[in-house]
Design an enzyme around this catalytic site. Structure first.
Site, short mmCIF file in Angstrom:
data_model
loop_
_atom_site.label_atom_id
_atom_site.label_comp_id
_atom_site.label_asym_id
_atom_site.label_seq_id
_atom_site.Cartn_x
_atom_site.Cartn_y
_atom_site.Cartn_z
N ARG A 53 0.87 -1.18 0.00
CA ARG A 53 0.00 0.00 0.00
C ARG A 53 0.90 1.23 0.00
O ARG A 53 2.13 1.12 0.05
CB ARG A 53 -1.03 -0.01 1.15
CG ARG A 53 -0.67 -0.75 2.40
CD ARG A 53 0.43 -0.11 3.17
NE ARG A 53 0.18 1.29 3.43
CZ ARG A 53 1.11 2.19 3.69
NH1 ARG A 53 2.39 1.84 3.75
NH2 ARG A 53 0.81 3.45 3.90
N GLY A 54 0.26 2.40 -0.04
CA GLY A 54 1.04 3.63 -0.20
C GLY A 54 1.12 3.94 -1.68
O GLY A 54 1.45 3.06 -2.49
N ALA A 55 0.81 5.20 -2.04
CA ALA A 55 0.63 5.53 -3.45
C ALA A 55 1.81 5.13 -4.35
O ALA A 55 1.62 4.42 -5.35
CB ALA A 55 0.31 7.02 -3.57
N GLN A 206 -2.22 2.45 10.04
CA GLN A 206 -0.91 2.47 9.36
C GLN A 206 0.12 3.26 10.17
O GLN A 206 1.32 3.00 10.06
CB GLN A 206 -1.04 3.11 7.96
CG GLN A 206 -1.78 2.27 6.96
CD GLN A 206 -3.24 2.65 6.88
OE1 GLN A 206 -3.85 3.04 7.87
NE2 GLN A 206 -3.83 2.52 5.71
N ASP A 247 -1.98 11.02 -1.89
CA ASP A 247 -2.26 10.00 -2.90
C ASP A 247 -2.61 10.62 -4.25
O ASP A 247 -2.54 9.95 -5.28
CB ASP A 247 -3.41 9.10 -2.44
CG ASP A 247 -2.92 8.16 -1.36
OD1 ASP A 247 -2.74 8.62 -0.22
OD2 ASP A 247 -2.68 6.99 -1.67
N ASN A 257 -5.34 12.67 0.90
CA ASN A 257 -4.52 11.75 1.68
C ASN A 257 -5.43 10.97 2.63
O ASN A 257 -6.64 11.14 2.65
CB ASN A 257 -3.43 12.53 2.44
CG ASN A 257 -2.36 11.63 3.02
OD1 ASN A 257 -1.80 10.81 2.30
ND2 ASN A 257 -2.08 11.75 4.30
N LYS A 258 -4.82 10.11 3.41
CA LYS A 258 -5.55 9.22 4.31
C LYS A 258 -6.61 9.97 5.11
O LYS A 258 -6.36 11.08 5.59
CB LYS A 258 -4.54 8.54 5.25
CG LYS A 258 -5.12 7.54 6.22
CD LYS A 258 -5.97 6.49 5.57
CE LYS A 258 -5.25 5.72 4.49
NZ LYS A 258 -6.16 4.88 3.67
O1 MRU Z 1 -4.43 3.38 2.28
P1 MRU Z 1 -2.94 3.51 2.21
O2 MRU Z 1 -2.24 2.90 3.37
O3 MRU Z 1 -2.39 3.07 0.89
O4 MRU Z 1 -2.73 5.07 2.31
C1 MRU Z 1 -1.44 5.61 2.29
C2 MRU Z 1 -1.45 7.07 2.45
O5 MRU Z 1 -2.47 7.71 2.64
C3 MRU Z 1 -0.13 7.76 2.30
O6 MRU Z 1 -0.07 8.89 3.11
C4 MRU Z 1 -0.03 8.17 0.83
O7 MRU Z 1 -0.07 7.03 0.02
C5 MRU Z 1 1.14 8.97 0.52
S1 MRU Z 1 2.51 7.97 0.63
C6 MRU Z 1 3.86 8.04 0.25
#
Ligand code: MRU
Length: 370
Positions: A53-55, A206, A247, A257-258
């Site tokens: 996960r993470g963009a 997370q 994201d 973002n999250k």
């Molecule tokens: O749902 P996730 O865990 O994929 O969400 C991740 C985030 O919101 C991060 O802050 C985002 O991807 C930026 S990461 C480098």
């Protein structure tokens, strides 16, 4: 970055050159293990179940997913089907579509027997470029942190520079370094005394599981807080800066973002705490203007709200991971996974090209495109 003193990336090719290993993030922080992905289906499933996960990392996994598909069937039809399958796994992070388009555009005009190898090479390039971009974000953020730390009143100069972050925008969310955590790692390595307030980040935690794990592995002082504590800490002068990832960033500088990021931005604004967003170029969606109106927000399972995962502390199953129900039988949950923070609440964007105002002129000034 380091796990038990050994340097790791989050993803790479297996020695056979045809399959892909990833760190299984659903098991962290309690168990460290890797998984091997051998098919496009497995890559798609790893993304949707958040093994990865993470963009930025989703993007690289998608790119390798296309390689896995083309190794089996390099036809145009198979390419389109794999692209659509992978692109549908998680709708919010634009890096996924961006990386899939890069691989598709690289291979589409090639003879069928050259496509898988070209996809392999392009996915590797995307991964390496992500590492380079994140490292540069870290350098730009380090400069900013050093200025902010030096500008504190003399009475606070001995105190650690206090940074609050939300979710996990560290190396586990990318290939290495991370986005929002890269400046923190660079600051720590440069000798700036830094302490991180880590939002736990319900529902999937997370922050509590991944950000705390990363920071612990690197020896960065940190404290996990409940998501609701940030405003209180800001009111009491306990936060020098907030930094988060994104994201998807619109051409005007709105950031998605999250879920919960927007509330932190509001609290930061009310308390005159600078609110920074760290991002690589691959996170900018030049086709969108208004993030609130236009960015698709992923709705995840209500079960992530009504239950929680953790390591069992006592009894026969001690040490094992378990799901625990939080809510009464029959209570519904609702789980929007992201929210949008309007550009007006963002003090600055920290990018791979430098620090800019969160605005169209700010982004154009750095990237000159769109
Ligand atoms: O749902 P996730 O865990 O994929 O969400 C991740 C985030 O919101 C991060 O802050 C985002 O991807 C930026 S990461 C480098």
């Amino acid at each position: 970055m380091n796990i038990d003193g050994q340097a790791w990336r989050t993803i790479g090719l297996e020695p056979d050159g045809r399959s892909v290993w990833v760190i299984d993030q659903t098991q962290l922080p309690h168990h460290f293990c890797t998984r091997t992905l051998t098919s496009c289906d497995q890559a798609a499933s790893a993304i949707s179940t958040m093994v990865v996960r993470g963009a930025p990392l989703i993007g690289v996994t998608g790119a390798y997913g296309l390689m896995l598909a083309l190794q089996v069937d390099p036809s145009d039809a198979a390419l389109v089907a794999a692209f659509d399958q992978l692109n549908a796994t998680r709708p919010t992070a634009i890096n996924l579509r961006w990386a899939l388009e890069r691989v598709r555009d690289r291979v589409i005009s090639l003879p069928l027997n050259e496509r898988a190898a070209a996809a392999r090479e392009e996915a590797g390039l995307i991964a390496d470029q992500d590492v380079a971009m994140c490292s540069t974000i870290g350098d730009h953020g380090l400069g900013l942190f050093q200025q902010l730390a030096a500008a504190r009143p003399p009475s606070r100069q001995d105190q650690p520079f206090q940074v609050l972050t939300h979710c996990n925008a560290g190396w586990l969310a990318t290939v290495d370094w991370g986005t929002a955590l890269a400046p923190i790692y660079k600051a720590h390595r440069a000798g700036l005394k830094v302490h991180v307030w880590v939002d736990e980040t319900r529902p999937r935690n997370q922050g509590a599981s991944l950000t705390a794990y990363e920071l612990a592995c690197e020896g960065v002082p940190h404290t996990v807080i409940v998501d609701n504590a940030g405003g209180h800490l800001m009111q009491h002068g306990e936060v020098d800066a907030v930094i988060v990832g994104t994201d998807r960033t619109t051409r005007r500088g709105d950031v998605c973002n999250k879920i919960g990021t927007y509330l932190k931005a509001l609290a930061a604004h009310d308390n005159h705490v600078p609110f920074y967003v760290a991002l690589p170029a691959s996170t900018i969606d030049w086709t969108l203007d208004d993030g609130v109106a236009e960015i698709p927000i992923e709705a995840r399972s209500a079960a992530e709200v009504t239950a929680i995962q953790g390591r069992v502390l006592t009894g026969g199953a001690a040490g094992e991971l378990a799901q625990v129900q939080l809510t009464p039988d029959g209570s519904d949950g609702f789980n929007p996974a992201f929210d949008v923070t309007p550009a007006r609440l963002v003090t600055a964007l920290i990018t791979d090209r430098g620090v800019a105002e969160a605005s169209e002129p700010g982004l154009q000034g750095l990237y000159g495109c769109g």
